[in-house]
Design a protein around this motif. Structure first.
Motif, PDB file in Angstrom:
ATOM      1  N   ARG A  66       0.945  -1.173  -0.324  1.00 55.28           N
ATOM      2  CA  ARG A  66      -0.297   0.049   0.018  1.00 55.28           C
ATOM      3  C   ARG A  66       1.100   0.991   0.110  1.00 55.28           C
ATOM      4  N   TYR A  67       1.838   1.130   0.744  1.00 51.52           N
ATOM      5  CA  TYR A  67       2.713   2.179   0.667  1.00 51.52           C
ATOM      6  C   TYR A  67       3.928   2.670   0.169  1.00 51.52           C
ATOM      7  N   PRO A  68       4.236   1.032  -1.071  1.00 55.22           N
ATOM      8  CA  PRO A  68       5.322   1.127  -1.223  1.00 55.22           C
ATOM      9  C   PRO A  68       6.971   0.760  -0.966  1.00 55.22           C
ATOM     10  N   LEU A  69       6.782   0.352   0.828  1.00 57.68           N
ATOM     11  CA  LEU A  69       8.018   1.556   1.592  1.00 57.68           C
ATOM     12  C   LEU A  69       9.058  -0.154   0.831  1.00 57.68           C
ATOM     13  N   ALA A  70       9.318  -0.963  -0.082  1.00 58.37           N
ATOM     14  CA  ALA A  70      10.804  -1.868  -0.566  1.00 58.37           C
ATOM     15  C   ALA A  70      10.892  -1.032  -1.196  1.00 58.37           C
ATOM     16  N   THR A  71      10.790  -0.063  -1.702  1.00 55.32           N
ATOM     17  CA  THR A  71      11.263   1.085  -2.981  1.00 55.32           C
ATOM     18  C   THR A  71      11.344   2.537  -2.132  1.00 55.32           C
ATOM     19  N   LEU A  72      11.712   2.525  -1.150  1.00 53.22           N
ATOM     20  CA  LEU A  72      12.063   3.723  -0.791  1.00 53.22           C
ATOM     21  C   LEU A  72      13.677   3.312  -0.783  1.00 53.22           C
ATOM     22  N   TYR A  73      14.492   3.170  -1.169  1.00 57.35           N
ATOM     23  CA  TYR A  73      15.839   2.814  -1.676  1.00 57.35           C
ATOM     24  C   TYR A  73      16.244   3.427  -2.541  1.00 57.35           C
ATOM     25  N   LYS A  74      15.030   3.407  -3.100  1.00 58.27           N
ATOM     26  CA  LYS A  74      15.614   3.181  -5.117  1.00 58.27           C
ATOM     27  C   LYS A  74      14.410   5.068  -5.262  1.00 58.27           C
ATOM     28  N   ASN A  75      13.355   4.752  -4.719  1.00 53.24           N
ATOM     29  CA  ASN A  75      12.755   6.373  -5.061  1.00 53.24           C
ATOM     30  C   ASN A  75      13.216   7.734  -3.864  1.00 53.24           C
ATOM     31  N   TYR A  76      13.848   7.334  -3.012  1.00 52.39           N
ATOM     32  CA  TYR A  76      14.736   8.571  -2.407  1.00 52.39           C
ATOM     33  C   TYR A  76      16.184   9.182  -1.859  1.00 52.39           C
TER      34      TYR A  76
END
Length: 691
Positions: free
Chosen positions: A300-310
C-alpha cells in the motif's frame, strides 16, 4: 514459448520418439535453469528447460554440460546441442525473465533411471541440477498455507476501540522479556540432502544491550527443522535458508511455523525468492504481522522501494536534493499516519497486531530519513582526511540544519521519538539513532564524554556536564528526554561496560560514577533493570580479574563437542602449537581485502614465530575470483574455503554478523578473543606468543 517448442518437436520424424514428454521428478534444480520436461528417443535424450533470470540479465548454457548416472558416475552423456537458443552464447532475458528451449544429450540407456546435469565439477552442488528421475513424473504438491484472505475473512470481532497506535501503551516496555524465546519450526517440502544446504540461520539482536547472535539450526533429512530462538522482545529478524532470505517477525513465547521450498523463482521487484513461502497453524499475531506486513503495508505504501525512490547521489546539489527527498518522505509520513487508523481499524486482528503494522510503516519511513542524513554526512560532512603531505587533518564540510531536517518528524514526535514499538522493526533504525546528528552526543553523555567539535570527543571530569549540554539541546528543539534519548544513552553505556579492555576496580569506579546519572535520567524502570543486569555482569568480571584468575583457563572460551565446535576443530587441529589468527573474509568485501594487504608486514615479522594466519572464506561465494586475487596479491597465510553450511556454523559460533571478523586462538587451541582486531591489539597477540 511452449507452442514454439512443440513446433520444433514436430519437425523430428515420428520414428525417433519412444516416449511421451513428462515433467520429471527432480531432487534439486538450479536457480537459473528449470527442467520442464524430458523425452527418451531412439537417438537422444531431450530435456526441456526454462532459463530464468531478472529482466535484461543473461543466462548461458555451456557445451561442456553433461549428464552423469547417479548410480555409476563413470557413465556420462555429452550434450549434442540445443533448440531455441545457442550453447556458449548469452541468452538475454526479456520482460518476463524467462526463455524456454530444449537441450539434446546423447542417448541414455533405459536402465539409467536417475541422472545429474553437471555444469562443471561433479562436487559443485550449488550450480548443478541433481536427481533428474527420467521415468518418474513430478508429484510435488504445494501445501495449503495461511493466506491473507483467511485473516481478513476471520469471524473475529474487530476491536472498535482501536483508533490508531498509542505509544503510551508500551511506555513501560512490558513487551521486554530478558529470557524470552520463540520456537521457530518448519518444513522444506521438496528438500533433499543432496541439495548442498543442511543448515539455516536467523540473526537476532537486543538493541537495549547490543547483544547479538547468529542462531544456527540443522535441517533434517525429511526437510523438517526446529530451533528455539532467544528474543527479548517482538522483532523482525533476518532468516536465511539456502537462497531464501526473509525478515521474520518473532514474538517471545510464540511458535512460528514455516512452510517453504528450495526452488527459487525470479521476482523483478524482490530478486530471487522461493517459489512459495508461507505459514501454517493458527493465524495468531506472529503470522498475521508477517503476512500483512508484506501483502498490505509494504504494497500500500511502496515501502520496499524507498531506497530506490529517495536515495540521493553525491554531487554538487546533494544538500538541496537531500532536503527535497526528506520533505517528500515527510509528506508520505503524514499520509501514512492519517491513513493507518482507517486502513486497520476494521481488520479482525488484535490491537497489538494493528499497532505493530503501524510501527512497521512509520519506522521504515523514518529509517529512510535517517539514512538520507547519514549518507549526506559521510559524503559531504566534516571529516579527517590526509592532506598533501600525507598527514591526517580535520577538514571542514557541509552540514544540514538539524531543526529544519527533523521538522517533518517533530509533527509526530510521540509516534517517532517516544514510541518504543519502533525498536521492533529490526536493528537498522536503532543503529541510526545511535549515530545521527540528533542523538549522537546524547549517547556520548552516557559514558561521560563531551563534544569538542569537529567530530572529536573527550572524557569529562564533570560527569553531569555532558548531560546538561545534551539535555539543553534536546529541550531546545522540542524532543526532550524521549524514549530514543534514553535508549541511546543506555545502549552506549552498556556497550562501554562490555568493551572495557581490562576489568579492574579502576574501570568499575568510572562505571559507578556514570551509572548514577544514567539511571536518574531513565524514566522507564525496565530500562534501568536492563542496565543493572549488565552492570552486575561487569562486576562479576572485575571480581574474577582482581582475584588473579585472568590467566587461568576460566578466561578462555572452551568449545563443547557441538557440530560448530567440530567445524572449528577441523580447521585448527593441523596448526596446534601455534597462535592462530582467524580472519573471516569474502572477495566482495573491500575492507576484508584491504585488511589482508595491511597485515602483510606483520606476517613477515612473525614468519619465524609459532604463528599462523588462517584466512577463512565461504567457498560458495566467488571461489575462483578469491583464488585469483590471493595469487595476484601474493597473500601469505593459510587459505581455507569452507562449505556454505560450515560458514553458517562458524558465524553462529562467533556471532559473525559482518566481515571482516577476526578471532585469536592460543597455542593450546583455546579461544583468547572471539572478536579480535589484529591492527588494534598486537600486544595481545605478542603476549600469546610468549606463553
Amino acid at each position: 514459448m511452449k507452442i514454439n517448442r512443440l513446433f520444433a518437436l514436430m519437425a523430428i520424424p515420428a520414428l525417433f520418439i519412444s516416449a511421451y514428454a513428462m515433467v520429471p521428478k527432480t531432487e534439486k534444480q538450479q536457480k537459473y535453469l528449470r527442467i520442464t520436461d524430458v523425452q527418451r528417443t531412439d537417438t537422444s535424450l531431450r530435456i526441456g528447460v526454462r532459463l530464468q533470470h531478472l529482466p535484461n540479465y543473461w543466462v548461458m548454457v555451456d557445451s561442456t554440460d553433461r549428464l552423469v548416472d547417479v548410480m555409476d558416475t563413470c557413465r556420462q552423456y555429452r550434450i549434442l546441442g540445443a533448440e531455441n537458443f545457442s550453447l556458449n552464447k548469452k541468452v538475454w532475458m526479456g520482460p518476463s525473465g524467462q526463455h524456454e528451449g530444449t537441450l539434446i544429450f546423447e542417448k541414455v540407456p533405459d536402465d539409467v533411471k536417475v541422472v545429474d546435469m553437471i555444469e562443471s565439477d561433479v562436487l559443485d552442488v550449488k550450480n548443478n541440477t541433481l536427481g533428474i528421475h527420467l521415468d518418474e513424473p513430478e508429484s510435488r504438491i504445494i501445501p495449503k498455507l495461511i493466506e491473507v484472505s483467511d485473516i481478513l475473512n476471520d469471524k473475529k470481532t474487530s476491536s472498535d476501540s482501536w483508533s490508531g497506535l498509542d505509544p503510551n501503551r508500551y511506555s513501560d516496555l512490558s513487551f521486554y522479556d530478558k529470557d524470552g524465546k520463540t520456537l521457530l519450526k518448519g518444513k522444506v517440502m521438496d528438500y533433499h540432502p543432496r541439495s548442498g544446504v543442511s543448515t539455516f540461520s536467523i540473526r537476532t539482536k537486543d538493541d537495549f544491550t547490543g547483544n547479538e547472535k547468529v542462531n544456527i539450526g540443522n535441517i533434517n533429512s525429511d526437510g523438517s527443522f526446529e530451533i528455539e530462538v532467544p528474543v527479548t522482545y517482538p522483532q523482525f529478524d533476518y532468516f536465511e535458508l539456502g537462497d531464501i532470505h526473509k525478515n521474520l517477525f518473532l514474538i517471545p513465547g510464540d511458535t512460528l511455523s514455516i512452510v517453504t521450498t528450495m526452488l527459487s523463482g525470479i521476482d523483478t521487484s524482490k530478486g530471487y525468492v522461493p517459489e512459495y513461502f508461507g505459514y501454517d497453524g493458527t493465524p495468531d499475531d506472529g503470522i498475521v504481522i508477517n503476512l500483512l506486513t508484506d501483502s498490505l503495508i509494504y504494497d500500500r505504501y511502496p515501502l520496499a522501494t524507498l531506497y530506490k525512490n529517495y536515495t540521493v547521489k553525491e554531487n554538487d546539489s546533494m544538500k538541496s536534493a537531500t532536503y527535497e527527498s526528506n520533505e517528500r518522505l515527510g509528506l508520505l509520513l503524514d499520509s501514512v499516519i492519517s491513513d493507518l487508523p482507517v486502513l486497520l481499524s476494521d481488520l479482525p486482528v488484535s490491537g497489538f497486531a494493528k499497532d505493530m503494522l503501524s510501527a512497521v510503516a512509520i519506522g521504515k519511513i523514518c529509517e529512510m530519513m535517517e539514512d538520507l542524513e547519514l549518507n549526506f554526512r559521510f559524503a559531504k560532512g566534516p571529516s579527517f582526511k590526509k592532506d598533501d603531505t600525507g598527514t591526517l587533518a580535520y577538514q571542514e564540510g557541509e552540514s544540514l540544519d538539524i531543526l529544519t531536517y527533523i521538522a517533518p518528524r517533530l509533527k509526530h514526535k510521540d509516534l517517532v521519538y517516544n514510541n518504543p514499538l519502533l525498536i521492533c522493526n529490526g536493528f537498522i533504525l536503532p543503529n541510526r539513532w545511535n549515530f545521527n546528528s540528533l542523538f549522537r552526543d546524547t549517547g556520548y553523555a552516557g559514558i561521560g564524554f563531551v563534544d569538542l567539535g569537529g567530530g572529536a570527543y573527550s572524557k569529562s571530569d564533570d560527569i553531569m556536564k555532558p548531560y546538561k549540554d545534551t539535555d539543553s539541546f534536546l529541550d531546545s528543539i522540542g524532543v526532550g528526554n524521549c524514549f530514543v534519548a534514553q535508549l541511546v544513552r543506555t545502549n552506549t553505556f552498556i556497550n562501554r561496560l562490555k568493551t572495557v579492555e581490562t576489568p579492574s576496580y579502576k574501570a568499575l569506579e568510572r562505571c559507578n560514577s556514570l551509572i548514577v546519572p544514567l539511571i536518574r535520567h531513565n524514566d522507564i524502570q525496565k530500562m534501568n533493570d536492563i542496565v543493572m543486569s549488565e552492570y552486575c555482569n561487569m562486576v562479576k568480571d572485575v571480581l574474577i580479574a582482581e582475584n588473579a584468575l585472568a590467566d587461568s583457563d576460566d578466561s578462555f572460551i572452551f568449545l563443547d563437542g557441538t557440530p560448530e565446535g567440530d567445524v572449528l576443530e577441523k580447521i585448527i587441529s593441523p596448526y596446534r602449537g601455534n597462535v592462530l589468527f582467524l580472519d573471516f573474509w569474502g572477495i566482495g568485501c573491500g575492507p576484508c581485502r584491504a585488511g589482508m594487504m595491511r597485515q602483510k608486514p606483520l606476517l613477515e615479522e612473525l614468519a619465524d614465530k609459532p604463528f599462523k594466519a588462517l584466512y577463512i572464506s565461504n567457498a560458495e561465494e566467488g571461489l575462483e575470483a578469491s583464488k585469483k586475487w590471493l595469487r595476484n596479491e601474493d597473500i601469505k597465510g593459510e587459505h581455507i574455503f569452507v562449505t556454505g553450511d560450515d560458514w553458517k556454523r562458524l558465524c553462529g559460533l562467533f556471532t559473525i554478523s559482518g566481515i571482516p571478523h577476526g578471532v585469536l586462538i592460543g597455542k593450546d587451541g583455546k579461544i583468547i578473543d572471539p572478536d579480535y582486531h589484529i591492527h588494534k591489539d598486537e600486544p595481545k597477540l605478542k603476549k600469546a606468543l610468549e606463553k
